[in-house]
Design a protein around this motif. Structure first.
Motif, PDB file in Angstrom:
ATOM      1  N   THR A 178      31.540 -11.039  47.786  1.00  0.00           N
ATOM      2  CA  THR A 178      32.020 -11.635  49.034  1.00  0.00           C
ATOM      3  C   THR A 178      33.220 -12.525  48.712  1.00  0.00           C
ATOM      4  OG1 THR A 178      30.396 -13.397  48.723  1.00  0.00           O
ATOM      5  CG2 THR A 178      29.780 -11.578  50.175  1.00  0.00           C
ATOM      6  N   GLY A 179      33.874 -13.035  49.738  1.00  0.00           N
ATOM      7  CA  GLY A 179      35.080 -13.830  49.522  1.00  0.00           C
ATOM      8  C   GLY A 179      35.034 -15.164  50.237  1.00  0.00           C
ATOM      9  N   ARG A 180      34.033 -15.978  49.934  1.00  0.00           N
ATOM     10  CA  ARG A 180      33.899 -17.279  50.592  1.00  0.00           C
ATOM     11  C   ARG A 180      34.778 -18.338  49.913  1.00  0.00           C
ATOM     12  NH1 ARG A 180      32.003 -14.137  54.265  1.00  0.00           N
ATOM     13  NH2 ARG A 180      29.851 -13.442  53.957  1.00  0.00           N
ATOM     14  N   SER A 181      35.127 -19.358  50.658  1.00  0.00           N
ATOM     15  CA  SER A 181      35.909 -20.460  50.106  1.00  0.00           C
ATOM     16  C   SER A 181      35.160 -21.119  48.957  1.00  0.00           C
ATOM     17  CB  SER A 181      36.201 -21.511  51.184  1.00  0.00           C
ATOM     18  OG  SER A 181      37.014 -20.980  52.205  1.00  0.00           O
ATOM     19  N   HIS A 182      35.865 -21.350  47.853  1.00  0.00           N
ATOM     20  CA  HIS A 182      35.317 -22.015  46.672  1.00  0.00           C
ATOM     21  C   HIS A 182      34.107 -21.278  46.090  1.00  0.00           C
ATOM     22  CE1 HIS A 182      37.146 -26.330  47.143  1.00  0.00           C
ATOM     23  NE2 HIS A 182      38.007 -25.379  47.507  1.00  0.00           N
ATOM     24  N   GLN A 183      33.952 -20.000  46.399  1.00  0.00           N
ATOM     25  CA  GLN A 183      32.725 -19.298  46.008  1.00  0.00           C
ATOM     26  C   GLN A 183      32.467 -19.337  44.505  1.00  0.00           C
ATOM     27  OE1 GLN A 183      31.891 -15.405  47.747  1.00  0.00           O
ATOM     28  NE2 GLN A 183      31.326 -14.617  45.744  1.00  0.00           N
ATOM     29  N   LEU A 184      33.452 -18.959  43.703  1.00  0.00           N
ATOM     30  CA  LEU A 184      33.229 -18.889  42.257  1.00  0.00           C
ATOM     31  C   LEU A 184      32.973 -20.276  41.679  1.00  0.00           C
ATOM     32  CD1 LEU A 184      35.960 -16.277  41.287  1.00  0.00           C
ATOM     33  CD2 LEU A 184      33.550 -15.878  41.787  1.00  0.00           C
ATOM     34  N   ARG A 185      33.739 -21.236  42.117  1.00  0.00           N
ATOM     35  CA  ARG A 185      33.588 -22.600  41.596  1.00  0.00           C
ATOM     36  C   ARG A 185      32.225 -23.179  41.959  1.00  0.00           C
ATOM     37  NH1 ARG A 185      39.022 -25.382  43.760  1.00  0.00           N
ATOM     38  NH2 ARG A 185      38.181 -27.181  42.626  1.00  0.00           N
ATOM     39  N   SER A 186      31.821 -22.984  43.208  1.00  0.00           N
ATOM     40  CA  SER A 186      30.531 -23.502  43.657  1.00  0.00           C
ATOM     41  C   SER A 186      29.370 -22.777  42.989  1.00  0.00           C
ATOM     42  CB  SER A 186      30.430 -23.373  45.177  1.00  0.00           C
ATOM     43  OG  SER A 186      29.151 -23.728  45.631  1.00  0.00           O
ATOM     44  N   HIS A 187      29.456 -21.445  42.912  1.00  0.00           N
ATOM     45  CA  HIS A 187      28.366 -20.667  42.314  1.00  0.00           C
ATOM     46  C   HIS A 187      28.111 -21.059  40.862  1.00  0.00           C
ATOM     47  CE1 HIS A 187      27.839 -16.960  45.134  1.00  0.00           C
ATOM     48  NE2 HIS A 187      27.263 -18.048  45.592  1.00  0.00           N
ATOM     49  N   LEU A 188      29.161 -21.200  40.093  1.00  0.00           N
ATOM     50  CA  LEU A 188      28.973 -21.533  38.680  1.00  0.00           C
ATOM     51  C   LEU A 188      28.451 -22.954  38.514  1.00  0.00           C
ATOM     52  CD1 LEU A 188      32.062 -19.621  37.425  1.00  0.00           C
ATOM     53  CD2 LEU A 188      29.701 -19.154  36.769  1.00  0.00           C
ATOM     54  N   ALA A 189      28.874 -23.864  39.374  1.00  0.00           N
ATOM     55  CA  ALA A 189      28.338 -25.217  39.318  1.00  0.00           C
ATOM     56  C   ALA A 189      26.853 -25.230  39.655  1.00  0.00           C
ATOM     57  CB  ALA A 189      29.103 -26.123  40.271  1.00  0.00           C
ATOM     58  N   GLU A 190      26.435 -24.357  40.569  1.00  0.00           N
ATOM     59  CA  GLU A 190      25.035 -24.346  40.987  1.00  0.00           C
ATOM     60  C   GLU A 190      24.100 -23.821  39.906  1.00  0.00           C
ATOM     61  OE1 GLU A 190      23.823 -23.175  44.780  1.00  0.00           O
ATOM     62  OE2 GLU A 190      25.201 -24.549  45.788  1.00  0.00           O
ATOM     63  N   ILE A 191      24.624 -23.063  38.956  1.00  0.00           N
ATOM     64  CA  ILE A 191      23.778 -22.624  37.832  1.00  0.00           C
ATOM     65  C   ILE A 191      24.023 -23.505  36.607  1.00  0.00           C
ATOM     66  CG2 ILE A 191      23.633 -20.258  38.687  1.00  0.00           C
ATOM     67  CD1 ILE A 191      25.581 -19.459  36.413  1.00  0.00           C
ATOM     68  N   ALA A 192      24.618 -24.690  36.846  1.00  0.00           N
ATOM     69  CA  ALA A 192      24.830 -25.707  35.814  1.00  0.00           C
ATOM     70  C   ALA A 192      25.823 -25.284  34.737  1.00  0.00           C
ATOM     71  CB  ALA A 192      23.498 -26.112  35.174  1.00  0.00           C
ATOM     72  N   HIS A 193      26.784 -24.420  35.105  1.00  0.00           N
ATOM     73  CA  HIS A 193      27.866 -24.031  34.198  1.00  0.00           C
ATOM     74  C   HIS A 193      29.199 -24.105  34.948  1.00  0.00           C
ATOM     75  CE1 HIS A 193      25.302 -22.681  30.880  1.00  0.00           C
ATOM     76  NE2 HIS A 193      24.494 -22.178  31.807  1.00  0.00           N
ATOM     77  N   PRO A 194      29.627 -25.319  35.334  1.00  0.00           N
ATOM     78  CA  PRO A 194      30.863 -25.440  36.104  1.00  0.00           C
ATOM     79  C   PRO A 194      32.078 -24.977  35.310  1.00  0.00           C
ATOM     80  CG  PRO A 194      30.134 -27.590  35.342  1.00  0.00           C
ATOM     81  CD  PRO A 194      29.017 -26.634  35.050  1.00  0.00           C
ATOM     82  N   ILE A 195      33.088 -24.551  36.032  1.00  0.00           N
ATOM     83  CA  ILE A 195      34.326 -24.112  35.393  1.00  0.00           C
ATOM     84  C   ILE A 195      35.022 -25.315  34.768  1.00  0.00           C
ATOM     85  CG2 ILE A 195      36.582 -23.040  35.775  1.00  0.00           C
ATOM     86  CD1 ILE A 195      35.319 -21.503  38.109  1.00  0.00           C
ATOM     87  N   ILE A 196      35.513 -25.137  33.570  1.00  0.00           N
ATOM     88  CA  ILE A 196      36.204 -26.208  32.861  1.00  0.00           C
ATOM     89  C   ILE A 196      37.457 -26.623  33.644  1.00  0.00           C
ATOM     90  CG2 ILE A 196      37.528 -26.735  30.761  1.00  0.00           C
ATOM     91  CD1 ILE A 196      35.542 -24.983  29.238  1.00  0.00           C
ATOM     92  N   GLY A 197      37.657 -27.926  33.740  1.00  0.00           N
ATOM     93  CA  GLY A 197      38.825 -28.460  34.423  1.00  0.00           C
ATOM     94  C   GLY A 197      38.691 -28.568  35.922  1.00  0.00           C
ATOM     95  N   ASP A 198      37.476 -28.360  36.459  1.00  0.00           N
ATOM     96  CA  ASP A 198      37.284 -28.419  37.911  1.00  0.00           C
ATOM     97  C   ASP A 198      36.990 -29.858  38.325  1.00  0.00           C
ATOM     98  OD1 ASP A 198      36.487 -28.167  40.589  1.00  0.00           O
ATOM     99  OD2 ASP A 198      35.672 -26.171  40.242  1.00  0.00           O
ATOM    100  N   PRO A 199      37.895 -30.510  39.066  1.00  0.00           N
ATOM    101  CA  PRO A 199      37.686 -31.908  39.433  1.00  0.00           C
ATOM    102  C   PRO A 199      36.668 -32.111  40.547  1.00  0.00           C
ATOM    103  CG  PRO A 199      39.712 -31.116  40.414  1.00  0.00           C
ATOM    104  CD  PRO A 199      39.184 -29.994  39.560  1.00  0.00           C
ATOM    105  N   ILE A 200      36.286 -31.044  41.245  1.00  0.00           N
ATOM    106  CA  ILE A 200      35.340 -31.170  42.358  1.00  0.00           C
ATOM    107  C   ILE A 200      33.926 -30.796  41.936  1.00  0.00           C
ATOM    108  CG2 ILE A 200      34.739 -30.329  44.665  1.00  0.00           C
ATOM    109  CD1 ILE A 200      37.692 -29.923  45.208  1.00  0.00           C
TER     110      ILE A 200
END
Length: 219
Positions: free
Chosen positions: A149-171
């Motif tokens: 799917t193509g939701r806003s912030h999808q990849l950034r939010s999904h990875l944070a929710e499994i406790a592996h946030p993207i490096i360099g993500d300030p949010i």
């Protein structure tokens, strides 16, 4: 070929694909300090076709971005995205060690406005992301990401929710501090890159595969 510092990956009479750099807005924001954007640069350089954004990337996300010339091209190409006929591939570096592959699925909604932050919510829209490990070392994992799917912030939010946030993500994670940046082999930016898009051309039917180089590959 470049357009005001933005590299062109593909162009014909209907479509334009560019390699958006990190730090550049896809479209203008509010206020004069956010006037510079990818679409503004393209339109200033080439006003003959009525170039319009088909989709968007977050300001700090780099990679393949597609524009269409005029309303009919926009309508046809946007339909490919909304009908999930476009294969998207991203490359990301995340905190921690992952193995194998998996799928992240939830209902995603905006939880706050400033800064915009998205997360799981029972009234949100369904969101799915496939992930597969490319490599891992020193508490950092490099992932292939395929958003279904193509939701806003999808990849950034999904990875944070499994406790592996993207490096360099300030949010959704912790931005790299000065000491970490000095020790890191990466530049100090969000480690998310749209590396490929693939779809059938909405006018010719030709299969297009639009590729951007890995910005973190060792040269």
């Amino acid at each position: 070929m470049t357009v005001q510092g933005v590299r062109v990956l593909y162009r014909d009479r209907w479509l334009l694909a560019v390699d958006k750099p990190s730090g550049l807005l896809s479209q203008p924001g509010l206020g004069p300090d956010q006037a510079d954007s990818l679409i503004s640069r393209v339109q200033a350089h080439d006003q003959a076709p009525d170039w319009r954004l088909v989709h968007r990337l977050d300001r700090d996300t780099s990679g393949v971005l597609v524009l269409a010339a005029g309303l009919e091209a926009l309508r046809r190409t946007s339909a490919l995205f909304s009908n999930r006929c476009v294969n998207k591939l991203y490359l990301a570096h995340v905190h921690g060690v992952l193995a194998g592959r998996g799928c992240i699925h939830n209902r995603l909604a905006r939880l706050q406005r400033q800064p915009p932050r998205y997360g799981s919510h029972p009234e949100g829209r369904e969101a799915s992301t496939l992930w597969r490990v490319r490599s891992s070392a020193a508490e950092v994992t490099q992932l292939w990401l395929r958003p279904i799917t193509g939701r806003s912030h999808q990849l950034r939010s999904h990875l944070a929710e499994i406790a592996h946030p993207i490096i360099g993500d300030p949010i959704y994670g912790d931005p790299i501090d000065g000491d970490q940046a000095a020790e890191s082999p990466f530049s100090q930016r969000l480690r998310l890159h749209a590396i490929a898009l693939s779809f059938c051309h909405p006018f010719t039917g030709q299969r297009l595969r639009l590729l951007s180089a890995d910005p973190w590959s060792r040269r």
